[in-house]
Design a protein around this motif. Structure first.
Motif, mmCIF file in Angstrom:
data_model
loop_
_atom_site.group_PDB
_atom_site.id
_atom_site.type_symbol
_atom_site.label_atom_id
_atom_site.label_comp_id
_atom_site.label_asym_id
_atom_site.label_seq_id
_atom_site.Cartn_x
_atom_site.Cartn_y
_atom_site.Cartn_z
ATOM 1 N N MET A 1 0.839 -1.192 0.000
ATOM 2 C CA MET A 1 0.000 0.000 0.000
ATOM 3 C C MET A 1 0.876 1.245 0.000
ATOM 4 O O MET A 1 1.910 1.303 0.669
ATOM 5 N N ARG A 2 0.435 2.251 -0.758
ATOM 6 C CA ARG A 2 1.166 3.515 -0.872
ATOM 7 C C ARG A 2 0.461 4.544 0.018
ATOM 8 O O ARG A 2 -0.700 4.869 -0.227
ATOM 9 N N TRP A 3 1.143 5.017 1.042
ATOM 10 C CA TRP A 3 0.557 6.011 1.935
ATOM 11 C C TRP A 3 0.875 7.395 1.394
ATOM 12 O O TRP A 3 2.038 7.753 1.227
ATOM 13 N N THR A 4 -0.153 8.174 1.132
ATOM 14 C CA THR A 4 0.042 9.523 0.608
ATOM 15 C C THR A 4 -0.581 10.532 1.565
ATOM 16 O O THR A 4 -1.799 10.510 1.776
ATOM 17 N N LEU A 5 0.247 11.370 2.116
ATOM 18 C CA LEU A 5 -0.246 12.398 3.035
ATOM 19 C C LEU A 5 -0.738 13.595 2.231
ATOM 20 O O LEU A 5 -0.054 14.063 1.322
ATOM 21 N N GLN A 6 -1.949 14.044 2.543
ATOM 22 C CA GLN A 6 -2.519 15.201 1.852
ATOM 23 C C GLN A 6 -1.574 16.393 1.982
ATOM 24 O O GLN A 6 -0.900 16.552 3.020
ATOM 25 N N PRO A 7 -1.502 17.255 0.962
ATOM 26 C CA PRO A 7 -0.662 18.457 1.075
ATOM 27 C C PRO A 7 -1.073 19.274 2.302
ATOM 28 O O PRO A 7 -2.259 19.311 2.655
ATOM 29 N N LYS A 8 -0.124 19.909 2.924
ATOM 30 C CA LYS A 8 -0.427 20.682 4.131
ATOM 31 C C LYS A 8 -1.393 21.815 3.799
ATOM 32 O O LYS A 8 -1.205 22.527 2.806
ATOM 33 N N ALA A 9 -2.409 21.957 4.633
ATOM 34 C CA ALA A 9 -3.367 23.034 4.437
ATOM 35 C C ALA A 9 -2.720 24.369 4.808
ATOM 36 O O ALA A 9 -1.823 24.435 5.662
ATOM 37 N N ASP A 10 -3.185 25.429 4.150
ATOM 38 C CA ASP A 10 -2.669 26.773 4.411
ATOM 39 C C ASP A 10 -2.860 27.122 5.889
ATOM 40 O O ASP A 10 -3.979 27.136 6.404
ATOM 41 N N VAL A 11 -1.756 27.429 6.568
ATOM 42 C CA VAL A 11 -1.780 27.672 8.023
ATOM 43 C C VAL A 11 -2.708 28.833 8.377
ATOM 44 O O VAL A 11 -3.467 28.772 9.358
#
Length: 565
Positions: free
Chosen positions: A1-11
């Motif tokens: 399985m490929r774990w992909t972290l969502q792009p960081k949301a604008d702080v």
């Protein structure tokens, strides 16, 4: 399985929504990831209102469609409500016909036979209309590519109103009205409606024309929600509002046909997932195994005893469908191994005896196994027919379009399509499809992916956090159940393989909260073989969703593990 972290949301956006709502950083991050950046957008998201639905007259040709239906009613014409044989089509026909019959008696329904007529508008259906003095056909979930069929109907004095959501071809049929928000010159604000959803917009316009309100249409929303769930359209915008209220109808006062299908389910409240796995397959089974009209008969029935009788038949169709599905899947898997095509970019299999009604399900099963664009062919009259399924991120419709010189007819969506071709074109098509996919697919797409919304400490998994998460529902494409990752997790030593053959993994995680709990349970279905990774207090990472577990009347939070490493 490929774990992909969502792009960081604008702080800054996260901080703004956090302060506006008074929620945690984790909740604010999930909202920003879904495009919700203001208090007003969050209010609309958490509290969908029927008043948020768009004016149906914003859709191209809506006024023409309403005028033609009203003209038919005023002139005493016979109207035929025509739709595809799948869930979207049969719910749309049930929706439109039951609404029209509430204001006008001369309405009939027609579902094409999957085997004798195939997908979409058929010459047989038009001949049926002609033979029965029908002068208006309302086509639902089909018709956008029926250029020749509509021309044939016009020659016979039969008008068409088309309500579709599939991509148009280069030419649009010469119908009285074509309602399809995917038309380039249609400026309707939301173009992800399913076929039943487009049909609902037409009855919304008809209702407004008759001084009815949206509240008068609420009883029809169980059908719309069922179609939205089954057709796997995005649960955003109008779809989310329609699905939200449709689920309320299903759970409180469903039509007798849906009530008969649900039967004696022990669940307190049905979700989109329940509709997808419980209601939709049974409705679909009618068109797959017998005839889609059986589904319409059930969904439009008003007598509970008769509905129970229809539901019993459909339950039998579904049992037969399941048996065939398992058999054909095994035969297809054996064929792939025999052909030594495990290293291909595509899966294309064929057997002339395979049941046409289940090849779409088999294609989905093969896609889950090999995780690559898949076509399952069978014989259909003098031609071969196939169902296509794709993997997330790859547009199988575009790939088929690139092979159009080998295909007789095709249609569908980005991830699911159908086609027919001549037997002598099969090998050429198979080779070209493989070449097109190999040249265009991103290599990473053929590895199953887990999209992770956020990194979360286990201390954040609280009852309050879960209560807020539940308000993100209904879940579905573009608004999936949030998936979290926690690193450096350890098992207390009570974790173990469970199930008859130890296929599943139960974890008891060290997850203390002050004055509240010392551990948190988790279940990983199909992960029993990863038991060795959690022993001896070795730290590991978890990808999971949060849900509740009910045991002997007690309800507690638990993690639903998708993968661990």
């Amino acid at each position: 399985m490929r774990w992909t972290l969502q792009p960081k949301a604008d702080v800054n956006k996260v901080q703004h929504i956090q302060e506006a709502l008074g929620v945690s950083t984790f909740v604010a991050t999930l909202l920003v990831q879904r495009g919700i950046e203001t208090f007003e957008e969050a209010r609309d998201f958490f509290r969908p209102q029927l008043s948020h639905l768009h004016n149906p007259y914003l859709m191209k040709d809506m006024e023409k469609a309403v005028n033609r239906v009203e003209q038919a009613i005023a002139n005493g014409e016979n109207i035929l409500v025509y739709g595809d044989y799948d869930v979207d089509g049969t719910t749309a026909v049930s929706l439109m016909s039951s609404y029209l019959l509430s204001i006008y008696p001369n309405v009939a329904t027609y579902i094409p036979d999957r085997y004798n007529e195939g997908y979409g508008v058929s010459y047989l259906g038009i001949d049926f209309a002609y033979d029965n003095d029908i002068s208006l056909i309302i086509a639902l979930d089909c018709g956008i590519k029926a250029v020749e069929k509509v021309a044939y109907a016009n020659e016979r004095g039969i008008d068409f109103v088309i309500c579709d959501h599939h991509r148009p071809g280069d030419t649009v049929p010469n119908a009285v009205a074509v309602l399809d928000p995917k038309q380039e010159d249609c400026n309707y604000p939301y173009d992800e409606l399913c076929g039943c959803g487009v049909g609902f917009k037409l009855i919304q316009a008809l209702a407004a024309n008759r001084n009815q309100t949206i509240d008068d249409l609420i009883p029809y929303l169980d059908l719309v929600a069922t179609a939205i769930a089954a057709d796997i359209v995005p649960i955003t915008g109008e779809n989310r509002v329609l699905c939200y209220y449709g689920l309320k109808v299903i759970n409180s006062f469903p039509r007798v046909g849906i009530k008969a299908l649900i039967g004696e389910l022990k669940k307190k409240e049905l979700t989109v997932t329940d509709v997808v796995f419980i209601i939709a397959p049974r409705i679909n089974a009618a068109g797959r195994m017998e005839h889609g009209q059986h589904a319409v008969n059930l969904l439009t029935e008003t007598d509970a005893a008769q509905a129970a009788f229809f539901a019993k038949d459909i339950e039998e169709y579904n049992a037969n469908r399941r048996s065939l599905d398992e058999q054909i899947t095994q035969e297809a898997l054996a064929q792939i191994i025999e052909l030594e095509e495990e290293n291909h970019s595509t899966t294309v299999v064929y057997n002339e005896s395979w049941h046409k009604g289940v090849i779409g399900i088999v294609a989905s099963r093969l896609t889950e196994t090999y995780f690559r664009p898949t076509l399952v062919f069978t014989k259909s009259g003098e031609k071969l027919a196939a169902s296509a399924r794709s993997v997330p991120g790859f547009d199988v419709y575009n790939a088929l379009e690139a092979c159009a010189d080998c295909i007789e007819q095709f249609g569908g969506h980005k991830y699911a399509a159908g086609l027919t071709l001549l037997p002598e074109k099969y090998e050429a098509f198979k080779a070209k499809f493989e070449a097109v996919v190999k040249a265009t697919i991103d290599a990473k797409l053929v590895t199953p992916e887990i999209k992770i919304d956020a990194v979360l400490p286990l201390e954040a998994v609280t009852a309050k956090f879960y209560r807020i998460l539940k308000q993100f529902a209904p879940f579905g494409p573009m608004n999936m159940t949030p998936v979290f990752m926690t690193e450096q997790v350890t098992d207390t030593g009570w974790g173990k393989p469970v199930g008859e053959t130890g296929d599943h993994l139960r974890l008891v995680l060290d997850a203390p909260l002050p004055n509240e709990r010392k551990s948190l349970t988790a279940i990983g279905f199909g992960l029993g073989d990863k038991y060795s990774l959690i022993t001896n207090k070795r730290p590991f990472s978890l990808a999971y969703t949060i849900d509740e577990n009910e045991w002997q009347g007690a309800v507690s939070l638990q993690l639903r593990v998708k993968d661990l490493k």
